[in-house]
Write a protein that holds these residues in place. Structure first.
Motif, PDB file in Angstrom:
ATOM      1  N   ARG A   1      -1.671 -11.103   0.898  1.00  0.00           N
ATOM      2  CA  ARG A   1      -2.099 -10.096  -0.091  1.00  0.00           C
ATOM      3  C   ARG A   1      -1.293 -10.252  -1.379  1.00  0.00           C
ATOM      4  NH1 ARG A   1      -3.289  -4.426  -0.215  1.00  0.00           N
ATOM      5  NH2 ARG A   1      -3.538  -3.905  -2.416  1.00  0.00           N
TER       6      ARG A   1
ATOM      7  N   THR B   1      -8.011  -8.446  -2.973  1.00  0.00           N
ATOM      8  CA  THR B   1      -8.584  -7.128  -2.665  1.00  0.00           C
ATOM      9  C   THR B   1      -8.532  -6.848  -1.168  1.00  0.00           C
ATOM     10  OG1 THR B   1     -10.804  -8.111  -2.515  1.00  0.00           O
ATOM     11  CG2 THR B   1     -10.120  -7.243  -4.658  1.00  0.00           C
ATOM     12  N   CYS B   2      -7.662  -7.548  -0.454  1.00  0.00           N
ATOM     13  CA  CYS B   2      -7.567  -7.420   0.999  1.00  0.00           C
ATOM     14  C   CYS B   2      -7.000  -6.051   1.392  1.00  0.00           C
ATOM     15  CB  CYS B   2      -6.682  -8.527   1.557  1.00  0.00           C
ATOM     16  SG  CYS B   2      -6.328  -8.377   3.308  1.00  0.00           S
ATOM     17  N   ASP B   3      -7.696  -5.373   2.293  1.00  0.00           N
ATOM     18  CA  ASP B   3      -7.248  -4.066   2.776  1.00  0.00           C
ATOM     19  C   ASP B   3      -6.990  -4.089   4.286  1.00  0.00           C
ATOM     20  OD1 ASP B   3      -7.356  -2.757   0.292  1.00  0.00           O
ATOM     21  OD2 ASP B   3      -9.524  -2.453   0.491  1.00  0.00           O
TER      22      ASP B   3
ATOM     23  N   GLN C   1       0.616  -9.438   4.737  1.00  0.00           N
ATOM     24  CA  GLN C   1       1.219  -8.876   3.527  1.00  0.00           C
ATOM     25  C   GLN C   1       1.535  -9.959   2.507  1.00  0.00           C
ATOM     26  OE1 GLN C   1       4.378  -6.774   5.615  1.00  0.00           O
ATOM     27  NE2 GLN C   1       3.463  -4.812   5.118  1.00  0.00           N
TER      28      GLN C   1
ATOM     29  N   TYR D   1      -8.082 -12.430  -1.010  1.00  0.00           N
ATOM     30  CA  TYR D   1      -6.909 -11.673  -0.555  1.00  0.00           C
ATOM     31  C   TYR D   1      -6.372 -10.730  -1.627  1.00  0.00           C
ATOM     32  CZ  TYR D   1      -6.109 -13.499   4.119  1.00  0.00           C
ATOM     33  OH  TYR D   1      -6.211 -13.773   5.461  1.00  0.00           O
TER      34      TYR D   1
ATOM     35  N   ASP E   1       0.804  -1.217   0.000  1.00  0.00           N
ATOM     36  CA  ASP E   1       0.000   0.000   0.000  1.00  0.00           C
ATOM     37  C   ASP E   1       0.839   1.270   0.000  1.00  0.00           C
ATOM     38  OD1 ASP E   1      -2.446  -1.400   0.061  1.00  0.00           O
ATOM     39  OD2 ASP E   1      -2.209  -1.730   2.207  1.00  0.00           O
TER      40      ASP E   1
ATOM     41  N   GLY F   1      -2.659 -13.215  -3.270  1.00  0.00           N
ATOM     42  CA  GLY F   1      -3.935 -12.852  -3.871  1.00  0.00           C
ATOM     43  C   GLY F   1      -4.872 -14.004  -4.144  1.00  0.00           C
TER      44      GLY F   1
END
Length: 436
Positions: free
Chosen positions: A415, A373-375, A412, A371, A80, A418
């Protein structure tokens, strides 16, 4: 063999290392401030750091090794904060860095094991297989034909790490004097102690053997065997695992089924040993996980295995199982049992902590969960930033630092993979290892 110059050793001297970091900090800080100013002016710059600055970071932190290099490894994992190009540049610090010469490698091996590599091994590659923060790894073959990986510590890295900790400790001490609320000395001491312990490869060999027992219930995970008679304080020889590290495997464009399988293994590798044996692999960068040809996940680098107090494990285990059962948690009582101290009104603290658990537990509740689109990490960071002054009055126990490092890194890595699938079932499987 002719001696080679020691031009690849980590820079020595407390003030020499401080000078290098200070110059780098000024360069990076100036760029970050410019980016922030653009945000305030209403524009949306595409990156926090330019590719050129990332290259400078890799060159300087890779040269310095030690704690400085670990910082760059951590930065490269956050999707991010940085663009893919910048993260790819910083990812070079995960298992690549300027190598020390073979003459230096040979000298360390002889000092630690009593003979040069050519006598101790049937084959020993002069070129490094990988370079990490404290040492570099070479392929070798034992006289009985077994293939091994030999990690050789950088000469002088113990002094360099000590200097880095002295410099950082001075900053922490200065900040802590300004306010009791800003006192981070206990957390720094935990960080310092854990980091300095990583310098003893005999300890890492012991931790590797112990961790092998901790994952025994998880046959899809594998810890390489320690070759005891080829290991010492600054040399560690392990069974060589074949396969691709996680960061390299991702670039092969695996399908969702494969990504889900590997994501499941990462969750099991993080939470399984913690819930069952009270220890966790606390260095989660993707160079420490290997996707093996037979489908198992190989685990690497055991210097940062963290063993927790029984009370910390018991309270977290209870919290984990209650969250899986979708029960309403007595958040404040559980956090206090873990070791948190709270210096704000209880209702405020409970609301803040409940939101932390709500965000962090999304994939434990929803099925399926994507995952890609995991925020979770972004939303946690925003939650902490919005409520920074109050969070400073809610203090976790020092040992929680390594737990947060492991679980934050897991998020992380998930993510990055994905994968989309029933992760709630994965967490239920892990929870079943230790029933309540």
């Amino acid at each position: 063999m002719a001696s080679e110059p020691d031009d690849k050793l980590p820079p020595q001297g407390r003030f020499n290392r401080l000078r290098k970091l200070a110059g780098l900090s000024m360069h990076v800080g100036s760029e970050v401030l410019k980016t922030g100013a653009k945000h305030l002016a209403g524009s949306s710059p595409s990156e926090l750091l330019s590719l050129g600055t990332a290259e400078k970071l890799v060159a300087t932190l890779g040269e310095m090794k030690g704690a400085a290099m670990k910082l760059g490894q951590a930065l490269s994992m956050d999707q991010d904060l940085l663009t893919p190009e910048v993260r790819q540049m910083l990812a070079k610090l995960q298992n690549q860095a300027p190598a020390m010469s073979y003459a230096q490698v040979s000298r360390v091996v002889k000092e630690e094991l009593g003979a040069p590599p050519e006598e101790l091994f049937r084959e020993f590659s002069r070129e490094a297989l990988a370079a990490a923060s404290l040492g570099q790894v070479h392929r070798a073959v034992l006289h009985d034909g077994r293939k091994v990986a030999v990690k050789v510590q950088y000469p002088g890295i113990d002094a360099s790490m000590g200097h880095d900790m002295d410099n950082l400790g001075l900053v922490v001490k200065t900040v802590s004097k300004t306010s009791k609320m800003m006192d981070g000395t206990a957390y720094f001491q935990e960080f310092r102690d854990e980091l300095m312990l990583e310098l003893d490869y005999r300890r890492e060999a012991m931790l590797a053997a112990g961790f092998s027992q901790s994952v025994a219930k998880l046959p899809d995970l594998y810890v390489p065997q320690v070759i005891v008679d080829r290991s010492a304080r600054r040399v560690l020889t392990l069974e060589l695992l074949e396969g691709l590290t996680l960061k390299d495997w991702v670039t092969t464009s695996p399908d969702n089924d494969a990504r889900f399988r590997v994501a499941r293994q990462l969750i099991r590798a993080t939470y399984g040993p913690f819930l069952d044996a009270g220890e966790i692999h606390a260095d989660p960068h993707p160079g420490n996980f290997m996707v093996m040809p037979d489908g198992r996940m190989g685990l690497l680098d055991f210097g940062s295995i963290k063993r927790f107090s029984p009370g910390f494990v018991a309270a977290n285990r209870r919290m984990f199982h209650q969250a899986l059962r979708l029960e309403t948690l007595d958040v404040l009582a559980l956090c206090r049992e873990v070791g948190f101290t709270v210096d704000i009104p209880e209702a405020e603290a409970e609301a803040l902590l409940r939101e932390v658990l709500h965000i962090a537990g999304r994939s434990m509740r929803a099925a399926p969960y994507d995952y890609a689109t995991c925020d979770i990490n972004r939303d946690l960071r925003n939650h902490f930033t919005r409520n920074a002054a109050r969070f400073l009055r809610i203090k976790p126990p020092p040992e929680a630092m390594m737990f947060f490092r492991a679980t934050g890194g897991l998020a992380q890595n998930l993510r990055m993979l994905g994968a989309n699938g029933d992760f709630r079932q994965v967490f239920l499987e892990v929870g079943a290892l230790v029933e309540q």
